[in-house]
Design a protein around this motif. Structure first.
Motif, short mmCIF file in Angstrom:
data_model
loop_
_atom_site.label_atom_id
_atom_site.label_comp_id
_atom_site.label_asym_id
_atom_site.label_seq_id
_atom_site.Cartn_x
_atom_site.Cartn_y
_atom_site.Cartn_z
N ARG A 1 -0.38 24.41 -5.97
CA ARG A 1 -0.01 25.78 -6.28
C ARG A 1 1.25 25.72 -7.14
NH1 ARG A 1 1.81 28.89 -2.64
NH2 ARG A 1 0.70 30.83 -3.13
N PHE A 2 1.34 26.60 -8.11
CA PHE A 2 2.50 26.50 -9.00
C PHE A 2 2.83 27.83 -9.65
CE2 PHE A 2 -1.26 25.52 -11.55
CZ PHE A 2 -1.09 26.31 -12.67
N VAL A 3 4.05 27.90 -10.13
CA VAL A 3 4.48 28.99 -11.00
C VAL A 3 5.02 28.34 -12.26
CG1 VAL A 3 6.76 29.08 -9.92
CG2 VAL A 3 5.96 31.03 -11.22
N ARG A 4 4.64 28.88 -13.42
CA ARG A 4 5.01 28.26 -14.69
C ARG A 4 6.02 29.11 -15.45
NH1 ARG A 4 3.87 27.88 -20.27
NH2 ARG A 4 2.72 29.85 -20.25
N TYR A 5 7.03 28.43 -15.99
CA TYR A 5 8.04 29.09 -16.83
C TYR A 5 7.85 28.65 -18.27
CZ TYR A 5 10.36 30.31 -12.47
OH TYR A 5 10.65 30.82 -11.22
N ASN A 6 7.85 29.61 -19.18
CA ASN A 6 7.66 29.34 -20.60
C ASN A 6 9.00 29.11 -21.28
OD1 ASN A 6 6.89 29.18 -23.25
ND2 ASN A 6 6.27 31.34 -23.43
N ALA A 7 9.31 27.85 -21.53
CA ALA A 7 10.60 27.49 -22.14
C ALA A 7 10.61 27.72 -23.64
CB ALA A 7 10.94 26.04 -21.83
N ALA A 8 9.48 28.13 -24.20
CA ALA A 8 9.40 28.40 -25.64
C ALA A 8 9.43 29.89 -25.94
CB ALA A 8 8.13 27.78 -26.22
N ASP A 9 9.66 30.70 -24.92
CA ASP A 9 9.73 32.15 -25.11
C ASP A 9 10.95 32.49 -25.98
OD1 ASP A 9 10.13 34.89 -24.89
OD2 ASP A 9 9.60 34.98 -22.78
N PRO A 10 10.74 33.16 -27.10
CA PRO A 10 11.85 33.49 -28.00
C PRO A 10 13.00 34.24 -27.30
CG PRO A 10 9.77 33.92 -29.09
CD PRO A 10 9.45 33.61 -27.66
N LYS B 1 8.80 38.00 -10.97
CA LYS B 1 7.65 38.77 -11.47
C LYS B 1 6.65 37.88 -12.22
CE LYS B 1 10.07 43.22 -11.82
NZ LYS B 1 11.27 42.79 -11.07
N LEU B 2 6.38 36.72 -11.63
CA LEU B 2 5.42 35.79 -12.19
C LEU B 2 4.26 35.58 -11.23
CD1 LEU B 2 7.87 33.12 -13.65
CD2 LEU B 2 6.58 34.82 -14.94
N LYS B 3 3.18 35.03 -11.73
CA LYS B 3 1.97 34.82 -10.94
C LYS B 3 1.91 33.40 -10.39
CE LYS B 3 -3.09 34.92 -11.36
NZ LYS B 3 -4.22 35.10 -12.32
N VAL B 4 1.57 33.27 -9.12
CA VAL B 4 1.33 31.95 -8.53
C VAL B 4 -0.13 31.58 -8.80
CG1 VAL B 4 1.22 30.58 -6.42
CG2 VAL B 4 3.06 32.25 -6.73
N GLU B 5 -0.33 30.39 -9.33
CA GLU B 5 -1.68 29.92 -9.64
C GLU B 5 -2.02 28.71 -8.79
OE1 GLU B 5 -2.72 29.79 -13.90
OE2 GLU B 5 -0.65 30.46 -14.25
N THR B 6 -3.32 28.52 -8.55
CA THR B 6 -3.81 27.34 -7.85
C THR B 6 -4.64 26.52 -8.82
OG1 THR B 6 -3.88 28.51 -5.73
CG2 THR B 6 -5.17 26.48 -5.90
N SER B 7 -4.35 25.24 -8.89
CA SER B 7 -5.05 24.39 -9.85
C SER B 7 -6.47 24.08 -9.39
CB SER B 7 -4.29 23.07 -10.02
OG SER B 7 -4.49 22.22 -8.89
N ASP B 8 -7.25 23.51 -10.29
CA ASP B 8 -8.53 22.93 -9.92
C ASP B 8 -8.25 21.61 -9.19
OD1 ASP B 8 -10.60 24.67 -11.12
OD2 ASP B 8 -9.57 24.17 -12.98
#
Length: 279
Positions: free
Chosen positions: A48-57, A143-150
């Motif tokens: 399970r993970f939450v991802r942060y976008n480090a390329a967001d302007p 305010k991010l979504k938790v995702e579950t990997s395959d």
């Protein structure tokens, strides 16, 4: 010198013909029983993970980068900006020419470092509420979504339809396998990890572990369906081509037996064309 004329007939399966091919449970079961020994699955994991976008302007704009930082980066990577022309003359781009590129790179590196430190500090700064996870709590705060990997395997094993390749889970993440493999969901000290690429940062935890086993038919049914259907389409196409070849051979035999090979084969070819049009 003898001269030969070779004619080639090309066949293809139309979309309509392919779509008309179906497979039922009986066909799936037959394929499963014949190939079960090849379906053994390795130990698999989900995270399970939450991802942060480090390329967001918007994030990049908040990162501090000084002129000295950029000049140091330029000096350290000057080979990237050095080229040699056709006369063997070496040319180096000036700092001012690549300053914008370097600034963006440093901002992105700073953003990755910020998210790495921030996520890890917050994950372990306090215990999760009973029955909860810091991944869920932090995702809610941000305010991010938790995702579950395959499913995937740490050792690199891969079975199509049953799992993803390990590098597909957090694309580009360095030391992903090593960091995730040591996680222990029951431990407060090793429950969470942070992995990152040049553009993203993931706060992760193990979600499920599936031991090595051979899947049952019910478990395998949907995973093997694409392969069984592909085999069925190939078989249908082969049957179509075989039928055309058989009819063509029969038409050619009739043409020969009726002695229609006249004027360099024109009549025979005409007869053959009519036979092919009947197919």
């Amino acid at each position: 010198t003898d001269t030969f004329t070779v004619k080639v007939a090309r066949f293809s399966q139309t979309r309509e013909e392919a779509a008309a091919v179906k497979v039922d449970d009986a066909q799936l079961k037959k394929w499963y029983e014949e190939n079960k020994s090849t379906l053994e699955l390795p130990e698999r994991v989900k995270i399970r993970f939450v991802r942060y976008n480090a390329a967001d302007p918007k994030i990049l704009a908040k990162m501090d980068v000084t002129e000295d930082d950029m000049k140091d980066r330029y000096d350290a990577t000057i080979d990237r900006y050095t080229s040699t022309d056709t006369n063997g003359v070496e040319k180096v781009k000036k700092f001012e020419e690549v300053k914008g590129i370097i600034e963006k790179e440093l901002r992105q590196i700073a953003a990755v470092n910020y998210f790495e430190t921030n996520a890890l500090d917050r994950a372990y700064s306090k215990k999760a509420a009973k029955g909860s996870s810091r991944v869920d709590e932090i995702a809610k705060e941000d305010k991010l979504k938790v995702e579950t990997s395959d499913w995937f395997s740490f050792d690199g094993d891969y079975k199509e339809g049953f799992m993803k390749r390990v590098w597909e889970i957090c694309p580009g993440a360095e030391s992903f396998v090593e960091r995730v493999a040591e996680l222990d969901p029951s431990s407060e000290d090793y429950r969470y990890a942070v992995v990152s690429s040049s553009r993203s940062v993931w706060l992760v935890e193990k979600a499920e572990v599936s031991p090595k086993h051979t899947p049952s038919f019910e478990e395998a049914k949907n995973a093997i369906r694409p392969r069984v259907l592909s085999d069925a389409k190939a078989a249908a196409f082969k049957a179509k081509v075989d039928a055309i070849v058989k009819k063509t051979a029969a038409a050619m035999e009739r043409a020969e037996s009726k002695k229609l090979v006249l004027a360099g084969g024109v009549a025979a070819n005409s007869h053959l064309r009519r036979a092919l049009e009947e197919l």
